[in-house]
Design a protein around this motif. Structure first.
Motif, PDB file in Angstrom:
ATOM      1  N   ALA A  89      57.472  31.347  45.254  1.00  0.00           N
ATOM      2  CA  ALA A  89      57.659  30.720  43.949  1.00  0.00           C
ATOM      3  C   ALA A  89      58.036  31.710  42.863  1.00  0.00           C
ATOM      4  N   GLY A  90      57.928  32.997  43.160  1.00  0.00           N
ATOM      5  CA  GLY A  90      58.350  33.995  42.198  1.00  0.00           C
ATOM      6  C   GLY A  90      57.239  34.910  41.737  1.00  0.00           C
ATOM      7  N   VAL A  91      57.601  36.156  41.584  1.00  0.00           N
ATOM      8  CA  VAL A  91      56.666  37.192  41.164  1.00  0.00           C
ATOM      9  C   VAL A  91      56.074  36.903  39.777  1.00  0.00           C
ATOM     10  N   PRO A  92      56.841  36.425  38.796  1.00  0.00           N
ATOM     11  CA  PRO A  92      56.214  36.163  37.494  1.00  0.00           C
ATOM     12  C   PRO A  92      55.050  35.164  37.563  1.00  0.00           C
ATOM     13  N   HIS A  93      55.202  34.113  38.355  1.00  0.00           N
ATOM     14  CA  HIS A  93      54.103  33.153  38.505  1.00  0.00           C
ATOM     15  C   HIS A  93      52.896  33.807  39.164  1.00  0.00           C
ATOM     16  N   ALA A  94      53.128  34.555  40.220  1.00  0.00           N
ATOM     17  CA  ALA A  94      52.028  35.221  40.911  1.00  0.00           C
ATOM     18  C   ALA A  94      51.385  36.275  40.015  1.00  0.00           C
ATOM     19  N   ASN A  95      52.180  37.007  39.269  1.00  0.00           N
ATOM     20  CA  ASN A  95      51.663  38.041  38.385  1.00  0.00           C
ATOM     21  C   ASN A  95      50.703  37.444  37.352  1.00  0.00           C
ATOM     22  N   GLN A  96      51.116  36.348  36.734  1.00  0.00           N
ATOM     23  CA  GLN A  96      50.251  35.686  35.748  1.00  0.00           C
ATOM     24  C   GLN A  96      48.987  35.136  36.407  1.00  0.00           C
ATOM     25  N   ALA A  97      49.141  34.560  37.590  1.00  0.00           N
ATOM     26  CA  ALA A  97      47.988  34.012  38.301  1.00  0.00           C
ATOM     27  C   ALA A  97      47.016  35.110  38.714  1.00  0.00           C
ATOM     28  N   PHE A  98      47.527  36.250  39.176  1.00  0.00           N
ATOM     29  CA  PHE A  98      46.655  37.376  39.507  1.00  0.00           C
ATOM     30  C   PHE A  98      45.864  37.822  38.273  1.00  0.00           C
ATOM     31  N   LYS A  99      46.539  37.886  37.138  1.00  0.00           N
ATOM     32  CA  LYS A  99      45.884  38.294  35.893  1.00  0.00           C
ATOM     33  C   LYS A  99      44.717  37.352  35.572  1.00  0.00           C
ATOM     34  N   ILE A 100      44.972  36.059  35.673  1.00  0.00           N
ATOM     35  CA  ILE A 100      43.930  35.058  35.390  1.00  0.00           C
ATOM     36  C   ILE A 100      42.816  35.136  36.428  1.00  0.00           C
ATOM     37  N   ALA A 101      43.178  35.221  37.689  1.00  0.00           N
ATOM     38  CA  ALA A 101      42.169  35.270  38.753  1.00  0.00           C
ATOM     39  C   ALA A 101      41.282  36.498  38.597  1.00  0.00           C
ATOM     40  N   LYS A 102      41.871  37.650  38.284  1.00  0.00           N
ATOM     41  CA  LYS A 102      41.074  38.856  38.094  1.00  0.00           C
ATOM     42  C   LYS A 102      40.054  38.662  36.977  1.00  0.00           C
ATOM     43  N   LYS A 103      40.484  38.071  35.886  1.00  0.00           N
ATOM     44  CA  LYS A 103      39.586  37.833  34.752  1.00  0.00           C
ATOM     45  C   LYS A 103      38.458  36.893  35.160  1.00  0.00           C
TER      46      LYS A 103
ATOM     47  N   LEU B 255      37.374  35.981  38.238  1.00  0.00           N
ATOM     48  CA  LEU B 255      36.512  36.530  39.289  1.00  0.00           C
ATOM     49  C   LEU B 255      35.601  37.617  38.730  1.00  0.00           C
ATOM     50  N   SER B 256      36.119  38.420  37.818  1.00  0.00           N
ATOM     51  CA  SER B 256      35.295  39.438  37.196  1.00  0.00           C
ATOM     52  C   SER B 256      34.162  38.811  36.391  1.00  0.00           C
ATOM     53  N   GLU B 257      34.464  37.769  35.649  1.00  0.00           N
ATOM     54  CA  GLU B 257      33.430  37.052  34.896  1.00  0.00           C
ATOM     55  C   GLU B 257      32.385  36.459  35.846  1.00  0.00           C
ATOM     56  N   MET B 258      32.851  35.907  36.956  1.00  0.00           N
ATOM     57  CA  MET B 258      31.953  35.271  37.903  1.00  0.00           C
ATOM     58  C   MET B 258      31.055  36.283  38.615  1.00  0.00           C
ATOM     59  N   GLU B 259      31.596  37.457  38.900  1.00  0.00           N
ATOM     60  CA  GLU B 259      30.851  38.480  39.626  1.00  0.00           C
ATOM     61  C   GLU B 259      30.202  39.499  38.712  1.00  0.00           C
ATOM     62  N   GLY B 260      30.652  39.541  37.474  1.00  0.00           N
ATOM     63  CA  GLY B 260      30.129  40.530  36.556  1.00  0.00           C
ATOM     64  C   GLY B 260      30.630  41.933  36.857  1.00  0.00           C
ATOM     65  N   ASP B 261      31.713  42.040  37.663  1.00  0.00           N
ATOM     66  CA  ASP B 261      32.267  43.341  38.034  1.00  0.00           C
ATOM     67  C   ASP B 261      33.700  43.453  37.555  1.00  0.00           C
ATOM     68  N   SER B 262      34.210  44.637  37.579  1.00  0.00           N
ATOM     69  CA  SER B 262      35.601  44.893  37.265  1.00  0.00           C
ATOM     70  C   SER B 262      36.390  44.862  38.570  1.00  0.00           C
ATOM     71  N   LEU B 263      37.454  44.076  38.587  1.00  0.00           N
ATOM     72  CA  LEU B 263      38.283  43.984  39.806  1.00  0.00           C
ATOM     73  C   LEU B 263      39.493  44.882  39.700  1.00  0.00           C
TER      74      LEU B 263
ATOM     75  N   VAL C 223      40.054  28.379  40.148  1.00  0.00           N
ATOM     76  CA  VAL C 223      39.518  29.668  40.598  1.00  0.00           C
ATOM     77  C   VAL C 223      38.001  29.626  40.463  1.00  0.00           C
ATOM     78  N   ARG C 224      37.518  29.106  39.338  1.00  0.00           N
ATOM     79  CA  ARG C 224      36.070  28.990  39.150  1.00  0.00           C
ATOM     80  C   ARG C 224      35.451  28.099  40.222  1.00  0.00           C
ATOM     81  N   ALA C 225      36.168  27.081  40.644  1.00  0.00           N
ATOM     82  CA  ALA C 225      35.646  26.132  41.634  1.00  0.00           C
ATOM     83  C   ALA C 225      35.550  26.732  43.033  1.00  0.00           C
ATOM     84  N   THR C 226      36.262  27.833  43.289  1.00  0.00           N
ATOM     85  CA  THR C 226      36.255  28.381  44.653  1.00  0.00           C
ATOM     86  C   THR C 226      34.869  28.778  45.123  1.00  0.00           C
TER      87      THR C 226
END
Length: 127
Positions: free
Chosen positions: A103-117, A119-127, A79-82
């Motif tokens: 692949a399943g909602v649990p995998h996507a749910n965890q990935a969304f959680k990580i991506a939000k964190k 991306l927020s760190e990268m942008e300095g904003d709350s997603l 995600v950081r590399a994007t």
């Protein structure tokens, strides 16, 4: 054919950034050096350096696969590399929507959680 190890290191640095690669290289030991060489050559020198897909497209596939397989530490790194591959927040969201369906909602749910964190760190904003 160009040396895939040299091309691999060039591509690895272009996608992950010098700071990340320098940290990884400084942590390399005699024990894991052959493994690190193998992934630099195969993953970065051959797969990521191919000319059929863009680095942005490769990012989306990589994120979806890592999330679907539950490899969240690598997912976070990619995600950081994007930012270096041209992938957008919308691209990441669409890849994770596919993960949820295929692949399943649990995998996507965890990935969304990580991506939000991340991306927020990268942008300095709350997603």
């Amino acid at each position: 054919m160009p040396d895939s190890s040299n091309k691999g290191m060039e591509t690895r640095r272009a996608v992950l950034g010098d700071a990340h690669v320098d940290r990884a290289e400084s942590a390399k030991t005699d024990f894991d050096a052959p493994f690190q060489s193998m992934i630099t050559d195969a993953a970065w020198g051959q797969v990521w350096s191919g000319d059929h897909w863009t680095k942005r497209e490769r990012s989306m596939v990589t994120l979806a696969l890592l999330a679907a397989l539950g490899h969240y530490e690598e997912f976070e790194m990619h995600v950081r590399a994007t930012i270096r591959t041209g992938a957008t927040m919308e691209d990441i969201r669409e890849a994770l929507m596919h993960v949820g369906i295929y692949a399943g909602v649990p995998h996507a749910n965890q990935a969304f959680k990580i991506a939000k964190k991340v991306l927020s760190e990268m942008e300095g904003d709350s997603l």
